[in-house]
Design a protein around this motif. Structure first.
Motif, PDB file in Angstrom:
ATOM      1  N   VAL A   2      -7.767   2.345  -4.669  1.00  0.00           N
ATOM      2  CA  VAL A   2      -7.464   0.809  -5.138  1.00  0.00           C
ATOM      3  C   VAL A   2      -8.595   0.064  -4.670  1.00  0.00           C
ATOM      4  N   VAL A   3      -8.574  -1.260  -5.029  1.00  0.00           N
ATOM      5  CA  VAL A   3      -9.493  -2.321  -4.427  1.00  0.00           C
ATOM      6  C   VAL A   3      -8.836  -2.636  -3.072  1.00  0.00           C
ATOM      7  N   GLY A   4      -9.517  -3.227  -2.190  1.00  0.00           N
ATOM      8  CA  GLY A   4      -9.141  -3.609  -0.893  1.00  0.00           C
ATOM      9  C   GLY A   4      -8.008  -4.658  -1.072  1.00  0.00           C
ATOM     10  N   ALA A   5      -7.412  -4.947   0.246  1.00  0.00           N
ATOM     11  CA  ALA A   5      -6.507  -6.294   0.222  1.00  0.00           C
ATOM     12  C   ALA A   5      -6.522  -6.733   1.573  1.00  0.00           C
ATOM     13  N   LYS A   6      -6.360  -7.895   1.718  1.00  0.00           N
ATOM     14  CA  LYS A   6      -6.622  -8.618   2.985  1.00  0.00           C
ATOM     15  C   LYS A   6      -4.975  -9.096   3.552  1.00  0.00           C
ATOM     16  N   ALA A   7      -4.339  -8.272   4.276  1.00  0.00           N
ATOM     17  CA  ALA A   7      -3.090  -8.598   4.718  1.00  0.00           C
ATOM     18  C   ALA A   7      -2.745  -9.825   4.822  1.00  0.00           C
ATOM     19  N   GLU A   8      -3.681 -10.725   5.586  1.00  0.00           N
ATOM     20  CA  GLU A   8      -3.118 -12.117   5.871  1.00  0.00           C
ATOM     21  C   GLU A   8      -3.132 -13.093   4.855  1.00  0.00           C
ATOM     22  N   GLN A   9      -3.678 -12.561   3.578  1.00  0.00           N
ATOM     23  CA  GLN A   9      -3.470 -13.199   2.547  1.00  0.00           C
ATOM     24  C   GLN A   9      -2.241 -13.061   1.529  1.00  0.00           C
TER      25      GLN A   9
ATOM     26  N   SER B 290       3.567 -10.160   2.140  1.00  0.00           N
ATOM     27  CA  SER B 290       4.098  -8.977   2.746  1.00  0.00           C
ATOM     28  C   SER B 290       2.975  -7.984   2.768  1.00  0.00           C
ATOM     29  N   ASP B 291       3.223  -7.012   3.565  1.00  0.00           N
ATOM     30  CA  ASP B 291       1.947  -5.999   4.040  1.00  0.00           C
ATOM     31  C   ASP B 291       1.741  -5.491   2.434  1.00  0.00           C
ATOM     32  N   PRO B 292       0.178  -5.482   2.296  1.00  0.00           N
ATOM     33  CA  PRO B 292       0.017  -4.804   0.813  1.00  0.00           C
ATOM     34  C   PRO B 292       0.273  -3.511   0.764  1.00  0.00           C
ATOM     35  N   TYR B 293       0.525  -2.843   1.959  1.00  0.00           N
ATOM     36  CA  TYR B 293       0.600  -1.443   2.138  1.00  0.00           C
ATOM     37  C   TYR B 293       1.842  -0.805   2.337  1.00  0.00           C
ATOM     38  N   THR B 294       2.956  -1.793   2.265  1.00  0.00           N
ATOM     39  CA  THR B 294       4.366  -1.292   2.228  1.00  0.00           C
ATOM     40  C   THR B 294       4.888  -2.131   1.095  1.00  0.00           C
TER      41      THR B 294
ATOM     42  N   GLY C 205       2.950  -4.670  -3.704  1.00  0.00           N
ATOM     43  CA  GLY C 205       2.015  -3.929  -3.138  1.00  0.00           C
ATOM     44  C   GLY C 205       0.703  -3.579  -3.670  1.00  0.00           C
ATOM     45  N   ARG C 206      -0.475  -3.215  -2.986  1.00  0.00           N
ATOM     46  CA  ARG C 206      -1.662  -3.049  -3.531  1.00  0.00           C
ATOM     47  C   ARG C 206      -1.603  -1.536  -4.563  1.00  0.00           C
ATOM     48  N   GLY C 207      -1.925  -1.765  -5.757  1.00  0.00           N
ATOM     49  CA  GLY C 207      -2.104  -0.719  -6.445  1.00  0.00           C
ATOM     50  C   GLY C 207      -0.627  -0.555  -7.272  1.00  0.00           C
ATOM     51  N   THR C 208       0.449  -1.429  -7.063  1.00  0.00           N
ATOM     52  CA  THR C 208       1.698  -1.374  -7.913  1.00  0.00           C
ATOM     53  C   THR C 208       1.429  -1.130  -9.368  1.00  0.00           C
ATOM     54  N   VAL C 209       0.384  -1.762  -9.862  1.00  0.00           N
ATOM     55  CA  VAL C 209       0.016  -1.616 -11.445  1.00  0.00           C
ATOM     56  C   VAL C 209      -1.198  -0.916 -11.500  1.00  0.00           C
ATOM     57  N   ASP C 210      -2.315  -1.360 -10.708  1.00  0.00           N
ATOM     58  CA  ASP C 210      -3.532  -0.755 -10.976  1.00  0.00           C
ATOM     59  C   ASP C 210      -3.725   0.143  -9.692  1.00  0.00           C
ATOM     60  N   ASN C 211      -3.647   1.368  -9.823  1.00  0.00           N
ATOM     61  CA  ASN C 211      -3.320   2.199 -10.820  1.00  0.00           C
ATOM     62  C   ASN C 211      -2.169   3.300 -10.330  1.00  0.00           C
ATOM     63  N   LYS C 212      -1.498   2.808  -9.406  1.00  0.00           N
ATOM     64  CA  LYS C 212      -0.444   3.987  -8.681  1.00  0.00           C
ATOM     65  C   LYS C 212       0.682   4.034  -9.509  1.00  0.00           C
ATOM     66  N   TYR C 213       1.339   3.173 -10.367  1.00  0.00           N
ATOM     67  CA  TYR C 213       2.205   3.153 -11.081  1.00  0.00           C
ATOM     68  C   TYR C 213       2.005   4.246 -12.095  1.00  0.00           C
ATOM     69  N   GLY C 214       0.899   4.321 -12.609  1.00  0.00           N
ATOM     70  CA  GLY C 214       0.469   5.442 -13.792  1.00  0.00           C
ATOM     71  C   GLY C 214       0.258   6.722 -13.054  1.00  0.00           C
ATOM     72  N   LEU C 215      -0.320   6.770 -11.929  1.00  0.00           N
ATOM     73  CA  LEU C 215      -0.276   7.883 -11.112  1.00  0.00           C
ATOM     74  C   LEU C 215       0.987   8.361 -11.032  1.00  0.00           C
ATOM     75  N   LEU C 216       2.070   7.695 -10.408  1.00  0.00           N
ATOM     76  CA  LEU C 216       3.436   8.053 -10.223  1.00  0.00           C
ATOM     77  C   LEU C 216       4.065   8.677 -11.292  1.00  0.00           C
ATOM     78  N   THR C 217       4.005   7.923 -12.353  1.00  0.00           N
ATOM     79  CA  THR C 217       4.897   8.405 -13.772  1.00  0.00           C
ATOM     80  C   THR C 217       4.131   9.595 -14.170  1.00  0.00           C
TER      81      THR C 217
ATOM     82  N   HIS D 128      -5.622  -6.354  -8.841  1.00  0.00           N
ATOM     83  CA  HIS D 128      -6.529  -6.716  -8.009  1.00  0.00           C
ATOM     84  C   HIS D 128      -6.582  -8.131  -7.171  1.00  0.00           C
ATOM     85  N   GLY D 129      -5.467  -8.445  -7.344  1.00  0.00           N
ATOM     86  CA  GLY D 129      -5.328 -10.032  -6.563  1.00  0.00           C
ATOM     87  C   GLY D 129      -4.198  -9.948  -5.553  1.00  0.00           C
TER      88      GLY D 129
END
Length: 460
Positions: A106-113, A116-120, A130-142, A431-432
């Motif tokens: 995934v691309v990085g994420a700054k928690a303070e921005q 909620s915690d981007p990795y929870t 969460g970071r990667g919910t769409v790009d691309n960890k949902y595809g990975l999950l399915t 990515h945002g």
């Protein structure tokens, strides 16, 4: 996932029935696994990518895959994961395998921005954040869930089905390049990082199939001279010379293309366009030419980048101190090259348009060129069967880039058939900050690859 064009493919159609939902047990297990996958801050190059690969490998082994069919590999210096669901007779002597690529990074994420915690994984306002919910960890999950479910059921396909998870898609794709080379000879690949559907407020549904993407290529453009003291300006100032070249490049428009895929994509977008753009696009579809394409660009130069190669300056650097003339000035120009045009041709165009023999133009890295892929009839039929009746399937060319480029370059036809069916106002913001996927869309797509895999390997 790179699918900004999908929402534009909403079609005017009669209201259609909703997709069937997977069972509550499937939804619950998927949510639990998704939370675990999101918890890894798997930015390319970090240990978390390998840790995610280890976790996934363990889940496949628990589902019954033999150790030899679950491989964590060094792929171009990054972790990769290959999981094989063996076909009849051990996959020998049958049809070539089907690949299912996704990327773990995934691309990085700054928690303070973030709220909620981007990795929870956090459910809020009807969506999972969460970071990667769409790009691309949902595809990975399915894709992972599909293989786990099929293995538990004892399903034996009529050919090998192979998951191919890369580890650095967001920063270059060296792992996908290595994995694609290893798996040459596959029938085709079904990429989760592109393609997908759109459901309008009236229930009408469309589905975009990615059949190609632009080559990603960057060039450094550099002007040099001996420099000197700032109190004695010289006529050949490196910064000014570079600026003049960039101004000429800014005004250049690459020729448009009217490949059938381009025309089909524009036709699908036509109902949602406003005047005068709607009339300009209709004229281009009816009579494709540079003249009708230029009429579109005259209304909005940034519209429909899938029609042509685009190059744009993205970085500038030059000079050492404020009281000395720069001895060199460099601009990085990023190009997205239409399939069929070459990197060398694009470089030559930059040189011609810049019109300065002293300008040095150097490609960065090793850009690759990829062809368009034909959609296998069996894939189109399988999609049509599992999507709501009347859904229009439309091929398109990605203006961005995914791992699919490397698989196509290795001779493996690659089709983007992502699992999400977007709804009005989804606002994934991948990515945002606060990347999100609506809960309803999350649940609706869980059967996507499970059904596709069965349909394409003799199980439906």
């Amino acid at each position: 996932m790179k699918t900004p064009a999908i929402a534009a493919l909403a079609l005017l159609a009669a209201a259609l029935p909703a997709q069937a939902q997977p069972s509550a047990a499937v939804q619950a297990e998927a949510r639990e696994m998704f939370a675990k996958i999101i918890s890894y801050p798997s930015v390319a190059g970090s240990p978390a990518v390998g840790q995610l690969a280890d976790y996934l490998a363990g889940e496949f082994r628990k589902a019954g895959f033999s150790p030899g069919d679950v491989e964590i590999v060094d792929a171009g210096g990054h972790p990769g994961l290959i999981v094989t669901l063996r076909g009849k007779n051990g996959g020998k002597g049958g049809k070539p395998p089907i690949l299912f690529p996704s990327h773990m990074d995934v691309v990085g994420a700054k928690a303070e921005q973030w709220k909620s915690d981007p990795y929870t994984l956090t459910e809020r306002d009807g969506a999972l954040h969460g970071r990667g919910t769409v790009d691309n960890k949902y595809g990975l999950l399915t894709q992972a869930q599909a293989f786990i479910r099929l293995k538990r059921e004892g399903f034996v396909p009529n050919r090998d089905l192979i998951l191919v998870f890369s580890g650095d898609e967001e920063v270059g794709g060296a792992s996908a390049r290595a994995l694609a080379e290893r798996l040459k000879g596959a029938a085709y690949a079904l990429n989760s990082d592109a393609g997908g559907g759109f459901r309008g407020t009236d229930g009408s549904t469309s589905y975009a199939i990615q059949v190609g993407e632009k080559t990603y290529a960057s060039f450094d453009l550099t002007m040099r001279n001996p420099g000197g003291h700032s109190s004695r300006p010289r006529a050949d100032n490196a910064i000014y010379a570079l600026a003049r070249a960039l101004t000429r490049l800014e005004g250049h428009r690459f020729p448009a293309h009217w490949h059938p895929v381009v025309l089909q994509g524009l036709q699908a977008q036509l109902p949602g366009l406003q005047e005068p753009m709607k009339s300009a696009v209709a004229a281009f579809i009816a009579t494709p030419s540079q003249q009708t394409a230029d009429a579109i660009a005259a209304i909005d130069p940034a519209a429909f980048p899938e029609m042509r190669t685009t190059c744009v300056a993205t970085m500038l650097r030059g000079g050492i101190v404020e009281n000395a003339l720069a001895t060199d000035a460099t601009a990085t120009v990023n190009c997205r090259i239409f399939p069929g045009e070459t990197v060398a041709e694009t470089r030559a165009t930059l040189a011609r348009v810049a019109a300065d023999d002293k300008l040095e133009i150097s490609p960065l890295g090793s850009p690759m060129e990829g062809p368009l892929s034909d959609v296998p009839p069996e894939v189109r039929a399988a999609l049509a069967k599992q999507l709501p009746p009347g859904t229009r399937l439309t091929p398109y060319i990605e203006a961005g880039a995914t791992d699919g480029l490397f698989f196509r370059n290795a001779g493996i036809p690659t089709i983007g058939v992502g699992p999400l069916v977007e709804t009005e106002g989804s606002d994934y913001n991948y990515h945002g900050i606060d990347e999100r996927v609506p809960v309803g869309e999350f649940n609706a797509g869980l059967d996507h690859y499970y059904l596709l895999a069965k349909a394409l390997s003799g199980g439906m």
